[in-house]
Every structure is written in structure tokens, then in C-alpha cells.
Design a protein around this motif. Structure first.
Motif, PDB file in Angstrom:
ATOM      1  N   LEU A 255     -40.017 -13.732  23.447  1.00  0.00           N
ATOM      2  CA  LEU A 255     -39.327 -13.931  22.175  1.00  0.00           C
ATOM      3  C   LEU A 255     -39.556 -15.340  21.649  1.00  0.00           C
ATOM      4  CD1 LEU A 255     -35.913 -12.170  22.769  1.00  0.00           C
ATOM      5  CD2 LEU A 255     -37.835 -11.366  21.444  1.00  0.00           C
ATOM      6  N   PHE A 256     -39.481 -16.328  22.527  1.00  0.00           N
ATOM      7  CA  PHE A 256     -39.706 -17.707  22.108  1.00  0.00           C
ATOM      8  C   PHE A 256     -41.128 -17.883  21.583  1.00  0.00           C
ATOM      9  CE2 PHE A 256     -41.085 -22.041  22.952  1.00  0.00           C
ATOM     10  CZ  PHE A 256     -40.143 -22.738  22.209  1.00  0.00           C
ATOM     11  N   ASN A 257     -42.111 -17.326  22.299  1.00  0.00           N
ATOM     12  CA  ASN A 257     -43.498 -17.451  21.863  1.00  0.00           C
ATOM     13  C   ASN A 257     -43.730 -16.755  20.533  1.00  0.00           C
ATOM     14  OD1 ASN A 257     -44.233 -18.950  24.066  1.00  0.00           O
ATOM     15  ND2 ASN A 257     -44.916 -17.186  25.255  1.00  0.00           N
TER      16      ASN A 257
ATOM     17  N   LEU B 106     -35.490 -22.740  11.568  1.00  0.00           N
ATOM     18  CA  LEU B 106     -34.803 -22.945  12.834  1.00  0.00           C
ATOM     19  C   LEU B 106     -34.550 -21.595  13.477  1.00  0.00           C
ATOM     20  CD1 LEU B 106     -33.043 -25.000  14.609  1.00  0.00           C
ATOM     21  CD2 LEU B 106     -31.143 -24.201  13.219  1.00  0.00           C
ATOM     22  N   PHE B 107     -34.719 -21.514  14.781  1.00  0.00           N
ATOM     23  CA  PHE B 107     -34.332 -20.308  15.509  1.00  0.00           C
ATOM     24  C   PHE B 107     -33.738 -20.721  16.847  1.00  0.00           C
ATOM     25  CE2 PHE B 107     -38.732 -20.992  16.701  1.00  0.00           C
ATOM     26  CZ  PHE B 107     -38.726 -20.817  18.073  1.00  0.00           C
ATOM     27  N   TYR B 108     -32.825 -19.911  17.329  1.00  0.00           N
ATOM     28  CA  TYR B 108     -32.193 -20.141  18.616  1.00  0.00           C
ATOM     29  C   TYR B 108     -32.118 -18.819  19.355  1.00  0.00           C
ATOM     30  CZ  TYR B 108     -29.074 -21.941  22.178  1.00  0.00           C
ATOM     31  OH  TYR B 108     -28.543 -22.318  23.389  1.00  0.00           O
TER      32      TYR B 108
ATOM     33  N   LEU C 119     -29.977 -15.046   9.778  1.00  0.00           N
ATOM     34  CA  LEU C 119     -30.180 -13.704  10.319  1.00  0.00           C
ATOM     35  C   LEU C 119     -29.782 -13.744  11.787  1.00  0.00           C
ATOM     36  CD1 LEU C 119     -31.358 -10.807  10.038  1.00  0.00           C
ATOM     37  CD2 LEU C 119     -33.507 -11.771  10.798  1.00  0.00           C
ATOM     38  N   LEU C 120     -28.852 -12.882  12.161  1.00  0.00           N
ATOM     39  CA  LEU C 120     -28.364 -12.805  13.530  1.00  0.00           C
ATOM     40  C   LEU C 120     -28.768 -11.454  14.102  1.00  0.00           C
ATOM     41  CD1 LEU C 120     -26.631 -14.488  15.489  1.00  0.00           C
ATOM     42  CD2 LEU C 120     -24.670 -13.215  14.693  1.00  0.00           C
TER      43      LEU C 120
ATOM     44  N   GLY D 142     -21.726  -6.437  20.227  1.00  0.00           N
ATOM     45  CA  GLY D 142     -22.882  -6.581  21.093  1.00  0.00           C
ATOM     46  C   GLY D 142     -23.073  -7.994  21.581  1.00  0.00           C
ATOM     47  N   LYS D 143     -24.189  -8.182  22.249  1.00  0.00           N
ATOM     48  CA  LYS D 143     -24.545  -9.465  22.829  1.00  0.00           C
ATOM     49  C   LYS D 143     -25.522 -10.175  21.896  1.00  0.00           C
ATOM     50  CE  LYS D 143     -26.636 -11.318  26.991  1.00  0.00           C
ATOM     51  NZ  LYS D 143     -27.262 -10.970  28.264  1.00  0.00           N
ATOM     52  N   LEU D 144     -25.267 -11.459  21.641  1.00  0.00           N
ATOM     53  CA  LEU D 144     -26.138 -12.231  20.753  1.00  0.00           C
ATOM     54  C   LEU D 144     -27.506 -12.380  21.389  1.00  0.00           C
ATOM     55  CD1 LEU D 144     -23.816 -15.125  19.599  1.00  0.00           C
ATOM     56  CD2 LEU D 144     -24.444 -13.093  18.340  1.00  0.00           C
ATOM     57  N   LEU D 145     -28.547 -12.221  20.566  1.00  0.00           N
ATOM     58  CA  LEU D 145     -29.920 -12.351  21.057  1.00  0.00           C
ATOM     59  C   LEU D 145     -30.642 -13.491  20.345  1.00  0.00           C
ATOM     60  CD1 LEU D 145     -32.007 -11.115  22.967  1.00  0.00           C
ATOM     61  CD2 LEU D 145     -32.696  -9.622  21.114  1.00  0.00           C
ATOM     62  N   ILE D 146     -30.717 -13.449  19.003  1.00  0.00           N
ATOM     63  CA  ILE D 146     -31.488 -14.444  18.255  1.00  0.00           C
ATOM     64  C   ILE D 146     -30.723 -14.831  16.988  1.00  0.00           C
ATOM     65  CG2 ILE D 146     -33.649 -14.914  17.034  1.00  0.00           C
ATOM     66  CD1 ILE D 146     -34.956 -12.770  18.728  1.00  0.00           C
ATOM     67  N   LEU D 147     -30.785 -16.102  16.651  1.00  0.00           N
ATOM     68  CA  LEU D 147     -30.293 -16.632  15.375  1.00  0.00           C
ATOM     69  C   LEU D 147     -31.478 -17.242  14.657  1.00  0.00           C
ATOM     70  CD1 LEU D 147     -27.745 -17.611  13.619  1.00  0.00           C
ATOM     71  CD2 LEU D 147     -28.188 -19.768  14.736  1.00  0.00           C
ATOM     72  N   ILE D 148     -31.763 -16.778  13.439  1.00  0.00           N
ATOM     73  CA  ILE D 148     -32.888 -17.276  12.641  1.00  0.00           C
ATOM     74  C   ILE D 148     -32.338 -17.822  11.335  1.00  0.00           C
ATOM     75  CG2 ILE D 148     -35.035 -16.706  11.458  1.00  0.00           C
ATOM     76  CD1 ILE D 148     -35.408 -14.470  13.501  1.00  0.00           C
ATOM     77  N   LYS D 149     -32.742 -19.054  11.009  1.00  0.00           N
ATOM     78  CA  LYS D 149     -32.273 -19.684   9.788  1.00  0.00           C
ATOM     79  C   LYS D 149     -33.436 -20.053   8.913  1.00  0.00           C
ATOM     80  CE  LYS D 149     -28.737 -22.938   8.501  1.00  0.00           C
ATOM     81  NZ  LYS D 149     -27.849 -23.956   8.951  1.00  0.00           N
TER      82      LYS D 149
END
Length: 125
Positions: free
Chosen positions: A5-7, A69-71, A96-97, A118-125
Motif C-alpha cells: 500500500l505504501f509503495n 498527503l497520505f497516512y 478520503l478515508l 470498521g478499521k481505518l486503513l488509509i487517509l488520503i488528502k
């Protein structure tokens, strides 16, 4: 899971900043689900699985939206599980969550419509 996911998101961010029209990435099931959500939200223009080699996906970029930004929350230490009541309080106009639920991987807007937590996976800004 975390590294793929990070890549993917890092390659997407770098290709958008370099103003590329497409890039290639490995054909991974989880990444295809994330790409499908990004396509629905308009962050990418689409993706195509190469028929000559099924190992790569050609991802077409949309230059209108940039990922600044993404986390990724997919760490064992940072497992944030939110109920539907907690999700309903979050305003999703700024980012976007993406969450994993028992029914699959959905965005925050889809989780609110289906009344799922649910469980948080990705946050995209």
C-alpha cells in the motif's frame, strides 16, 4: 500488506508530481481494490491489467486531483476500530478515508450509506 500500500500510494504521488500520464505497478489483489476506490473517487483515470504479463497493472493518472498527503493505519500498533456512530461524526469533505469492514474495503461515504463500522486503513488528502 503495509509495504504494498505504501509503495502504491508513494508511486502514485510521485508520478502525479512528475506529471506522468501513467505508471506500472505489481498486480496485487488488495492494491486492485484500492485502485478501484481511487478510480470511483476520481483520483486516477483508470487502470488496465496487462494481458501479455499478468504481473503488472498500468495505472492512468488524473491530473485534476493531486495526492498531497497520505497516512496508512495498517500497523498492529495503530489499529483504530470505529463504530458507525463514531464514523457518522467525521466530516469527509476534506479527505478520503478508506476502511476495512466485514463486508469488504469501502470509503467513509460508502460506510455511512451501508451503516457499517470498521478499521481505518488509509487517509488520503
Amino acid at each position: 500488506m503495509k509495504n504494498h500500500l505504501f509503495n502504491l500510494l508513494n508511486n502514485l504521488k510521485n508520478a502525479q508530481q512528475a506529471k506522468k500520464s501513467f505508471f506500472f505497478f505489481k498486480n496485487i489483489k488488495l492494491c486492485k481494490k484500492i485502485l478501484n476506490l481511487l478510480w470511483k473517487e476520481g483520483f486516477i483515470a483508470g487502470y488496465l491489467i496487462q494481458k501479455s504479463t499478468f504481473f503488472f497493472i498500468k495505472i492512468f493518472l488524473n491530473q485534476k486531483f493531486n495526492i498531497n498527503l497520505f497516512y496508512i493505519f495498517a500497523h498492529y500498533k495503530n489499529s483504530y476500530v470505529l463504530s458507525f456512530k463514531e464514523l457518522y461524526k467525521i466530516n469527509n469533505s476534506l479527505f478520503l478515508l478508506i476502511l476495512t469492514t466485514t463486508k469488504g474495503i469501502f470509503t467513509l461515504k460508502e460506510c455511512k450509506q451501508k451503516k457499517l463500522g470498521g478499521k481505518l486503513l488509509i487517509l488520503i488528502k
